[in-house]
Design an enzyme around this catalytic site. Sequence first.
Site, PDB file in Angstrom:
ATOM      1  N   THR A 146       9.870   6.807 -19.274  1.00  0.00           N
ATOM      2  CA  THR A 146      10.486   5.645 -18.640  1.00  0.00           C
ATOM      3  C   THR A 146      11.191   4.771 -19.677  1.00  0.00           C
ATOM      4  O   THR A 146      10.738   4.657 -20.822  1.00  0.00           O
ATOM      5  CB  THR A 146       9.434   4.825 -17.860  1.00  0.00           C
ATOM      6  N   SER A 181       3.758  -3.109 -19.344  1.00  0.00           N
ATOM      7  CA  SER A 181       2.611  -2.962 -18.425  1.00  0.00           C
ATOM      8  C   SER A 181       1.739  -1.831 -18.955  1.00  0.00           C
ATOM      9  O   SER A 181       2.175  -1.017 -19.780  1.00  0.00           O
ATOM     10  CB  SER A 181       3.076  -2.618 -17.004  1.00  0.00           C
ATOM     11  N   TYR A 183       0.796   0.665 -17.247  1.00  0.00           N
ATOM     12  CA  TYR A 183       1.410   1.919 -16.785  1.00  0.00           C
ATOM     13  C   TYR A 183       2.456   2.390 -17.800  1.00  0.00           C
ATOM     14  O   TYR A 183       2.448   3.542 -18.234  1.00  0.00           O
ATOM     15  CB  TYR A 183       2.069   1.740 -15.402  1.00  0.00           C
ATOM     16  N   HIS A 184       3.382   1.467 -18.160  1.00  0.00           N
ATOM     17  CA  HIS A 184       4.435   1.870 -19.107  1.00  0.00           C
ATOM     18  C   HIS A 184       3.807   2.349 -20.419  1.00  0.00           C
ATOM     19  O   HIS A 184       4.287   3.294 -21.051  1.00  0.00           O
ATOM     20  CB  HIS A 184       5.395   0.701 -19.355  1.00  0.00           C
ATOM     21  N   LYS A 187       2.807   5.934 -20.570  1.00  0.00           N
ATOM     22  CA  LYS A 187       3.913   6.862 -20.858  1.00  0.00           C
ATOM     23  C   LYS A 187       4.254   6.873 -22.352  1.00  0.00           C
ATOM     24  O   LYS A 187       4.745   7.872 -22.868  1.00  0.00           O
ATOM     25  CB  LYS A 187       5.141   6.482 -20.039  1.00  0.00           C
TER      26      LYS A 187
HETATM   27  N1  USQ Z   1      11.582  -7.462  -9.788  1.00  0.00           N
HETATM   28  C1  USQ Z   1      12.019  -8.610  -9.132  1.00  0.00           C
HETATM   29  N2  USQ Z   1      11.736  -8.727  -7.810  1.00  0.00           N
HETATM   30  C2  USQ Z   1      11.054  -7.777  -7.111  1.00  0.00           C
HETATM   31  C3  USQ Z   1      10.619  -6.609  -7.788  1.00  0.00           C
HETATM   32  C4  USQ Z   1      10.903  -6.488  -9.138  1.00  0.00           C
HETATM   33  O1  USQ Z   1      12.650  -9.486  -9.722  1.00  0.00           O
HETATM   34  O2  USQ Z   1      10.832  -7.967  -5.912  1.00  0.00           O
HETATM   35  C5  USQ Z   1      11.882  -7.316 -11.222  1.00  0.00           C
HETATM   36  C6  USQ Z   1      10.666  -7.074 -12.105  1.00  0.00           C
HETATM   37  O3  USQ Z   1      10.057  -8.281 -12.472  1.00  0.00           O
HETATM   38  C7  USQ Z   1      11.270  -6.314 -13.277  1.00  0.00           C
HETATM   39  C8  USQ Z   1      12.431  -5.530 -12.647  1.00  0.00           C
HETATM   40  O4  USQ Z   1      12.668  -6.153 -11.377  1.00  0.00           O
HETATM   41  O5  USQ Z   1      11.798  -7.188 -14.209  1.00  0.00           O
HETATM   42  C9  USQ Z   1      12.125  -4.071 -12.415  1.00  0.00           C
HETATM   43  O6  USQ Z   1      10.924  -3.970 -11.655  1.00  0.00           O
HETATM   44  P1  USQ Z   1      10.664  -2.719 -10.683  1.00  0.00           P
HETATM   45  O7  USQ Z   1       9.475  -3.029  -9.848  1.00  0.00           O
HETATM   46  O8  USQ Z   1      11.916  -2.331 -10.000  1.00  0.00           O
HETATM   47  O9  USQ Z   1      10.390  -1.555 -11.731  1.00  0.00           O
HETATM   48  P2  USQ Z   1       9.209  -1.306 -12.778  1.00  0.00           P
HETATM   49  O10 USQ Z   1       7.968  -2.007 -12.419  1.00  0.00           O
HETATM   50  O11 USQ Z   1       9.777  -1.542 -14.140  1.00  0.00           O
HETATM   51  O12 USQ Z   1       8.919   0.242 -12.605  1.00  0.00           O
HETATM   52  C10 USQ Z   1       9.816   1.155 -11.979  1.00  0.00           C
HETATM   53  C11 USQ Z   1       9.038   2.371 -11.530  1.00  0.00           C
HETATM   54  C12 USQ Z   1       8.456   3.072 -12.754  1.00  0.00           C
HETATM   55  C13 USQ Z   1       9.567   3.390 -13.738  1.00  0.00           C
HETATM   56  C14 USQ Z   1      10.344   2.135 -14.091  1.00  0.00           C
HETATM   57  C15 USQ Z   1      11.565   2.400 -14.920  1.00  0.00           C
HETATM   58  O13 USQ Z   1       8.005   1.997 -10.618  1.00  0.00           O
HETATM   59  O14 USQ Z   1       7.786   4.264 -12.337  1.00  0.00           O
HETATM   60  O15 USQ Z   1       9.009   3.914 -14.902  1.00  0.00           O
HETATM   61  O16 USQ Z   1      10.839   1.518 -12.867  1.00  0.00           O
HETATM   62  S1  USQ Z   1      11.897   1.096 -16.033  1.00  0.00           S
HETATM   63  O17 USQ Z   1      11.912  -0.176 -15.311  1.00  0.00           O
HETATM   64  O18 USQ Z   1      13.157   1.365 -16.670  1.00  0.00           O
HETATM   65  O19 USQ Z   1      10.799   1.080 -16.972  1.00  0.00           O
END
Ligand code: USQ
Length: 415
Positions: A146, A181, A183-184, A187
């Site tokens: 990720t 997190s 989770y991250h 990985k």
């Molecule tokens: N966010 C908001 N509002 C929401 C949901 C999320 O502002 O309602 C923000 C979060 O605070 C964060 C960003 O959007 O800053 C991304 O959050 P997300 O829930 O879309 O993604 P994340 O928790 O980072 O995890 C997801 C997948 C995970 C993958 C990751 C890729 O669940 O499996 O590894 O995206 S990455 O984000 O590039 O690490």
Amino acid sequence: MKGRVLVLGGDGYLGWPTAMHLSRRGYRVAVVDNFAKRNWEQEVGVEPLFPIPTLHERVRAWREVSENEIELHVGDLTDYRFVESIFQSFRPDAIVHYGEQPSAPYSMIDVRTAGYTQYNNVIGNLNVLFAMRDLAPDSHLVKLGTMGEYGTPDIDIEEGYLTVQHNGREHTFLYPKTPGSLYHLSKVHDSHNIHFATRIWKLRATDLNQGVVYGVETDESALDDRLATSFHYDEVFGTALNRFCVQAVAGEPLTVYGKGGQTRGYLNIRDTVQCVELAVKNPADAGELRVYNQFTEQFSVKELAEKVRTAAEQLGMSPKVINAPNPRIELEEHYYNAKHSKLLDLGLEPHYLGEELIDSMLEKIERYKERINRNQLVMGVKWSPTGAVKAPPSADIDPPTRERVPVAVGDKTPA
Ligand code: USQ
């Protein structure tokens, strides 16, 4: 037949579309799953938006629709005997590994979900590496990592490695990781274990550091409703753009957390399956760990919410974007510039996030509007129970529109 590909986590949002995509392109595909995701859904009380038949039924439907076979194996990757038996019977040329707990919020609920996430992910991956070493040393691991492994450092993010000059000497390391997190972080541990296995056992591996995936369907899942993918919009398993689209259709506010300057790499689910196929087609050399940053565009969450608002307004909806208190601890304004050219060099043809694409998502979600459960939109998982999660200055904050429902797991009763 192009080769034998084992898809670990074949029941999930990305695993199932990947299995169909590869099967349709002439690979012999076997999927492996223990249905853990379906258990976590029940544990936290959420459901995917589209009805999802059992994996056995999906495999049967795929045979009927495409006239291709996908083999199905049910079992747990943390059980080495099981992993060994799959490698012995299927003899994979490539292993596409999605079989992990994928939610950052789930990993942050409590010590049990954090420990579970790290054990499940790290030990499952380690078992795969041992099975490769002992039973399929020439096979190629395509591992879903990720972008979140890198975090948000104040320098450019390179594609996997960083060359450091120190006291007149130079060395190339895996790029330093500062994930946000547990989770991250699981990985990150995987990436280091894979790097070790390529260095010491001369295995072949590609680590796909994927950004946030959005989208409701792929060419294959669109062929028949029974082939739909497991699309989540809840706070625990739903991701930013997918959630914003469902919030818009439900007439609920689009929840930008905090100031909304959180910038991440994003890609369409159709590009996920394309990238994985490119990685499978171009195996790493023995002893090599390739790392690709797998995303096509970067956006702040504020920009994403505005894009959804504009598209939804064109369709006659009137969504509101709010700055909700951020349940996470993360930088809300930061530098972000992540390199992502290697998959393009291999031939990736991106589906960029235009208004048409958001429209098609909104229209499909609209068809399932009756299934949207508003209680799943805000569930109250926090990065810290102590109130260290600070709301940004009150002037640009709207209060949360509904009371948060605490998530209860294991034998705990709701607080
Ligand atoms: N966010 C908001 N509002 C929401 C949901 C999320 O502002 O309602 C923000 C979060 O605070 C964060 C960003 O959007 O800053 C991304 O959050 P997300 O829930 O879309 O993604 P994340 O928790 O980072 O995890 C997801 C997948 C995970 C993958 C990751 C890729 O669940 O499996 O590894 O995206 S990455 O984000 O590039 O690490």
